[in-house]
Design a protein around this motif. Structure first.
Motif, PDB file in Angstrom:
ATOM      1  N   CYS A  16     -10.098  -2.190   1.729  1.00  0.00           N
ATOM      2  CA  CYS A  16     -10.278  -0.864   2.324  1.00  0.00           C
ATOM      3  C   CYS A  16      -9.348   0.133   1.641  1.00  0.00           C
ATOM      4  N   ASP A  17      -9.641   1.396   1.866  1.00  0.00           N
ATOM      5  CA  ASP A  17      -8.801   2.466   1.346  1.00  0.00           C
ATOM      6  C   ASP A  17      -7.493   2.466   2.117  1.00  0.00           C
ATOM      7  N   SER A  18      -6.399   2.646   1.432  1.00  0.00           N
ATOM      8  CA  SER A  18      -5.084   2.577   2.082  1.00  0.00           C
ATOM      9  C   SER A  18      -4.868   3.713   3.074  1.00  0.00           C
ATOM     10  N   SER A  19      -5.694   4.759   3.021  1.00  0.00           N
ATOM     11  CA  SER A  19      -5.530   5.877   3.955  1.00  0.00           C
ATOM     12  C   SER A  19      -6.244   5.642   5.283  1.00  0.00           C
ATOM     13  N   MET A  20      -7.035   4.569   5.390  1.00  0.00           N
ATOM     14  CA  MET A  20      -7.797   4.314   6.615  1.00  0.00           C
ATOM     15  C   MET A  20      -6.889   3.766   7.714  1.00  0.00           C
ATOM     16  N   SER A  21      -7.070   4.301   8.917  1.00  0.00           N
ATOM     17  CA  SER A  21      -6.348   3.764  10.069  1.00  0.00           C
ATOM     18  C   SER A  21      -7.120   2.557  10.592  1.00  0.00           C
ATOM     19  N   LEU A  22      -6.508   1.850  11.500  1.00  0.00           N
ATOM     20  CA  LEU A  22      -7.181   0.721  12.134  1.00  0.00           C
ATOM     21  C   LEU A  22      -8.492   1.187  12.770  1.00  0.00           C
ATOM     22  N   LYS A  23      -8.458   2.333  13.449  1.00  0.00           N
ATOM     23  CA  LYS A  23      -9.666   2.870  14.092  1.00  0.00           C
ATOM     24  C   LYS A  23     -10.740   3.169  13.052  1.00  0.00           C
ATOM     25  N   ASP A  24     -10.370   3.769  11.916  1.00  0.00           N
ATOM     26  CA  ASP A  24     -11.334   4.068  10.855  1.00  0.00           C
ATOM     27  C   ASP A  24     -12.058   2.805  10.396  1.00  0.00           C
ATOM     28  N   ILE A  25     -11.303   1.746  10.209  1.00  0.00           N
ATOM     29  CA  ILE A  25     -11.887   0.487   9.729  1.00  0.00           C
ATOM     30  C   ILE A  25     -12.823  -0.107  10.767  1.00  0.00           C
ATOM     31  N   LEU A  26     -12.408  -0.107  12.029  1.00  0.00           N
ATOM     32  CA  LEU A  26     -13.247  -0.670  13.090  1.00  0.00           C
ATOM     33  C   LEU A  26     -14.553   0.108  13.229  1.00  0.00           C
ATOM     34  N   LEU A  27     -14.485   1.435  13.144  1.00  0.00           N
ATOM     35  CA  LEU A  27     -15.698   2.246  13.232  1.00  0.00           C
ATOM     36  C   LEU A  27     -16.578   2.032  12.003  1.00  0.00           C
ATOM     37  N   TYR A  28     -15.965   1.925  10.836  1.00  0.00           N
ATOM     38  CA  TYR A  28     -16.719   1.654   9.608  1.00  0.00           C
ATOM     39  C   TYR A  28     -17.496   0.343   9.721  1.00  0.00           C
ATOM     40  N   LEU A  29     -16.902  -0.642  10.372  1.00  0.00           N
ATOM     41  CA  LEU A  29     -17.539  -1.950  10.526  1.00  0.00           C
ATOM     42  C   LEU A  29     -18.444  -2.014  11.766  1.00  0.00           C
ATOM     43  N   ASN A  30     -18.679  -0.866  12.394  1.00  0.00           N
ATOM     44  CA  ASN A  30     -19.593  -0.744  13.538  1.00  0.00           C
ATOM     45  C   ASN A  30     -19.158  -1.519  14.775  1.00  0.00           C
ATOM     46  N   ASN A  46      -3.126  -2.016  21.815  1.00  0.00           N
ATOM     47  CA  ASN A  46      -3.779  -1.149  22.781  1.00  0.00           C
ATOM     48  C   ASN A  46      -4.746  -0.196  22.089  1.00  0.00           C
ATOM     49  N   LEU A  47      -5.873   0.094  22.731  1.00  0.00           N
ATOM     50  CA  LEU A  47      -6.856   1.027  22.183  1.00  0.00           C
ATOM     51  C   LEU A  47      -6.206   2.358  21.794  1.00  0.00           C
ATOM     52  N   SER A  48      -5.255   2.821  22.589  1.00  0.00           N
ATOM     53  CA  SER A  48      -4.609   4.107  22.316  1.00  0.00           C
ATOM     54  C   SER A  48      -3.792   4.095  21.025  1.00  0.00           C
ATOM     55  N   SER A  49      -3.500   2.897  20.487  1.00  0.00           N
ATOM     56  CA  SER A  49      -2.714   2.784  19.249  1.00  0.00           C
ATOM     57  C   SER A  49      -3.572   2.693  17.996  1.00  0.00           C
ATOM     58  N   PHE A  50      -4.886   2.539  18.144  1.00  0.00           N
ATOM     59  CA  PHE A  50      -5.759   2.306  16.986  1.00  0.00           C
ATOM     60  C   PHE A  50      -5.631   3.405  15.934  1.00  0.00           C
ATOM     61  N   ASP A  51      -5.488   4.662  16.364  1.00  0.00           N
ATOM     62  CA  ASP A  51      -5.395   5.781  15.419  1.00  0.00           C
ATOM     63  C   ASP A  51      -4.086   5.792  14.647  1.00  0.00           C
ATOM     64  N   SER A  52      -3.019   5.296  15.256  1.00  0.00           N
ATOM     65  CA  SER A  52      -1.693   5.458  14.667  1.00  0.00           C
ATOM     66  C   SER A  52      -1.258   4.274  13.808  1.00  0.00           C
ATOM     67  N   ILE A  53      -2.053   3.206  13.764  1.00  0.00           N
ATOM     68  CA  ILE A  53      -1.656   2.030  12.991  1.00  0.00           C
ATOM     69  C   ILE A  53      -2.159   2.148  11.559  1.00  0.00           C
ATOM     70  N   SER A  54      -1.223   2.148  10.637  1.00  0.00           N
ATOM     71  CA  SER A  54      -1.558   2.127   9.215  1.00  0.00           C
ATOM     72  C   SER A  54      -1.399   0.699   8.727  1.00  0.00           C
ATOM     73  N   LEU A  55      -2.446   0.202   8.119  1.00  0.00           N
ATOM     74  CA  LEU A  55      -2.447  -1.189   7.682  1.00  0.00           C
ATOM     75  C   LEU A  55      -1.732  -1.356   6.354  1.00  0.00           C
ATOM     76  N   LYS A  56      -1.216  -2.546   6.133  1.00  0.00           N
ATOM     77  CA  LYS A  56      -0.537  -2.886   4.886  1.00  0.00           C
ATOM     78  C   LYS A  56      -1.258  -4.068   4.234  1.00  0.00           C
ATOM     79  N   ASN A  57      -1.044  -4.240   2.958  1.00  0.00           N
ATOM     80  CA  ASN A  57      -1.671  -5.335   2.231  1.00  0.00           C
ATOM     81  C   ASN A  57      -1.385  -6.667   2.924  1.00  0.00           C
TER      82      ASN A  57
END
Length: 70
Positions: A16-30, A46-57
């Motif tokens: 995935c693109d390194s700029s995607m948040s956890l929420k972005d990835i989950l929505l991308y994967l439907n 928590n669902l409320s944290s999905f936007d703020s989590i930046s994933l790492k390799n």
């Protein structure tokens, strides 16, 4: 510069693109983000944290789908 990273979702590698948040990835994967539980590196998130989590390799996600029925 490499803008991509590899994470593992339910044990499968996902690029995935390194700029995607956890929420972005989950929505991308439907995924329906209102009916799943996420385990992020062995911690329940928590669902409320999905936007703020930046994933790492090499981060690990387990997506648990909640299924209703009767």
């Amino acid at each position: 510069m490499n803008n991509y990273l590899t994470i593992f979702i339910n044990g499968d590698p996902f690029n995935c693109d390194s700029s995607m948040s956890l929420k972005d990835i989950l929505l991308y994967l439907n995924f329906n983000i209102n009916s799943i539980i996420i385990e992020y590196n062995q911690d329940i998130i928590n669902l409320s944290s999905f936007d703020s989590i930046s994933l790492k390799n090499n981060d690990h996600l387990e997506v648990i789908t909640i299924v209703g029925g009767g």
